[in-house]
Design a protein around this motif. Structure first.
Motif, PDB file in Angstrom:
ATOM      1  N   ASP A  37      42.166  25.912  50.137  1.00  0.00           N
ATOM      2  CA  ASP A  37      40.821  25.460  49.808  1.00  0.00           C
ATOM      3  C   ASP A  37      39.872  26.641  49.656  1.00  0.00           C
ATOM      4  N   ARG A  38      40.092  27.697  50.436  1.00  0.00           N
ATOM      5  CA  ARG A  38      39.194  28.843  50.404  1.00  0.00           C
ATOM      6  C   ARG A  38      39.344  29.680  49.140  1.00  0.00           C
ATOM      7  N   GLN A  39      40.436  29.535  48.436  1.00  0.00           N
ATOM      8  CA  GLN A  39      40.627  30.324  47.233  1.00  0.00           C
ATOM      9  C   GLN A  39      39.588  29.919  46.194  1.00  0.00           C
ATOM     10  N   MET A  40      38.869  30.916  45.677  1.00  0.00           N
ATOM     11  CA  MET A  40      37.818  30.634  44.714  1.00  0.00           C
ATOM     12  C   MET A  40      38.409  30.551  43.317  1.00  0.00           C
ATOM     13  N   LYS A  41      37.856  29.659  42.522  1.00  0.00           N
ATOM     14  CA  LYS A  41      38.289  29.519  41.132  1.00  0.00           C
ATOM     15  C   LYS A  41      37.420  30.406  40.258  1.00  0.00           C
ATOM     16  N   SER A  42      37.934  30.746  39.108  1.00  0.00           N
ATOM     17  CA  SER A  42      37.122  31.522  38.171  1.00  0.00           C
ATOM     18  C   SER A  42      36.041  30.612  37.598  1.00  0.00           C
ATOM     19  N   VAL A  43      34.897  31.206  37.292  1.00  0.00           N
ATOM     20  CA  VAL A  43      33.750  30.445  36.803  1.00  0.00           C
ATOM     21  C   VAL A  43      33.253  31.069  35.502  1.00  0.00           C
ATOM     22  N   PHE A  79      25.388  34.780  40.679  1.00  0.00           N
ATOM     23  CA  PHE A  79      26.389  35.615  41.307  1.00  0.00           C
ATOM     24  C   PHE A  79      26.271  37.032  40.756  1.00  0.00           C
ATOM     25  N   ASP A  97      36.130  36.322  37.649  1.00  0.00           N
ATOM     26  CA  ASP A  97      37.255  36.094  38.543  1.00  0.00           C
ATOM     27  C   ASP A  97      36.861  36.553  39.939  1.00  0.00           C
ATOM     28  N   PRO A  98      37.327  35.847  40.969  1.00  0.00           N
ATOM     29  CA  PRO A  98      37.017  36.285  42.333  1.00  0.00           C
ATOM     30  C   PRO A  98      37.765  37.566  42.677  1.00  0.00           C
ATOM     31  N   HIS A 107      31.185  39.748  44.930  1.00  0.00           N
ATOM     32  CA  HIS A 107      32.529  39.244  45.217  1.00  0.00           C
ATOM     33  C   HIS A 107      33.216  38.782  43.940  1.00  0.00           C
ATOM     34  N   TRP A 108      32.684  39.138  42.804  1.00  0.00           N
ATOM     35  CA  TRP A 108      33.215  38.681  41.519  1.00  0.00           C
ATOM     36  C   TRP A 108      33.401  39.871  40.594  1.00  0.00           C
TER      37      TRP A 108
END
Length: 143
Positions: A37-43, A79, A97-98, A107-108
């Motif tokens: 769940d903690r893994q961030m998706k690319s935005v 961000f 991307d994270p 963080h990106w």
């Protein structure tokens, strides 16, 4: 015959052993689920500031359904992202991307520029004066 207290103690010991065994397995499962769940998706977002060296600020819009109003509400998050070669300009559409924390707020990383913004370049004063003098010269030579 067993005493009542001995049977109660035996039951408590058995249940505690069973609970410990289940809790260890469930904790492992919970940790695995939490890490996924903690893994961030690319935005995808729009660059709103590129005034820093190798950094840009990207505004990411998201829509969510408001249960009470029964409407979709738009929220914007900003961000900071790392732009290694300073290729991004204001208005560019980029994919982030994270990454590991690069600074306090970064963080990106800019993965790619999806669409470059069209930048308006006003005509310079020299060029407009040169065009006017040429047209005047042509009109005077013809008459």
């Amino acid at each position: 015959m067993c005493n009542f207290s001995e049977t109660v103690i035996a039951i408590i010991i058995k249940t505690s052993v069973v609970e410990r065994g289940n809790s260890q397995n469930s904790n492992c499962n919970k940790e695995e689920i939490a890490s996924k769940d903690r893994q961030m998706k690319s935005v995808v977002g729009m660059v709103v500031s590129n005034k820093m060296q190798k950094s840009v600020v990207v505004a990411v819009d998201r829509l969510f359904h408001h249960k009470i109003y029964n409407r979709y509400v738009k929220r914007t998050s900003k961000f900071m992202a790392h732009d290694e070669h300073n290729l991004c300009n204001n208005g560019d559409r980029v994919r982030l991307d994270p990454s590991r924390p690069l600074s306090k707020r970064k963080h990106w990383v800019v993965a790619e520029i999806l669409k470059k913004a069209r930048i308006y370049v006003p005509p310079s004063a020299d060029n407009s004066m040169g065009l006017d003098s040429k047209t005047e010269a042509q009109t005077s030579s013809t008459s």
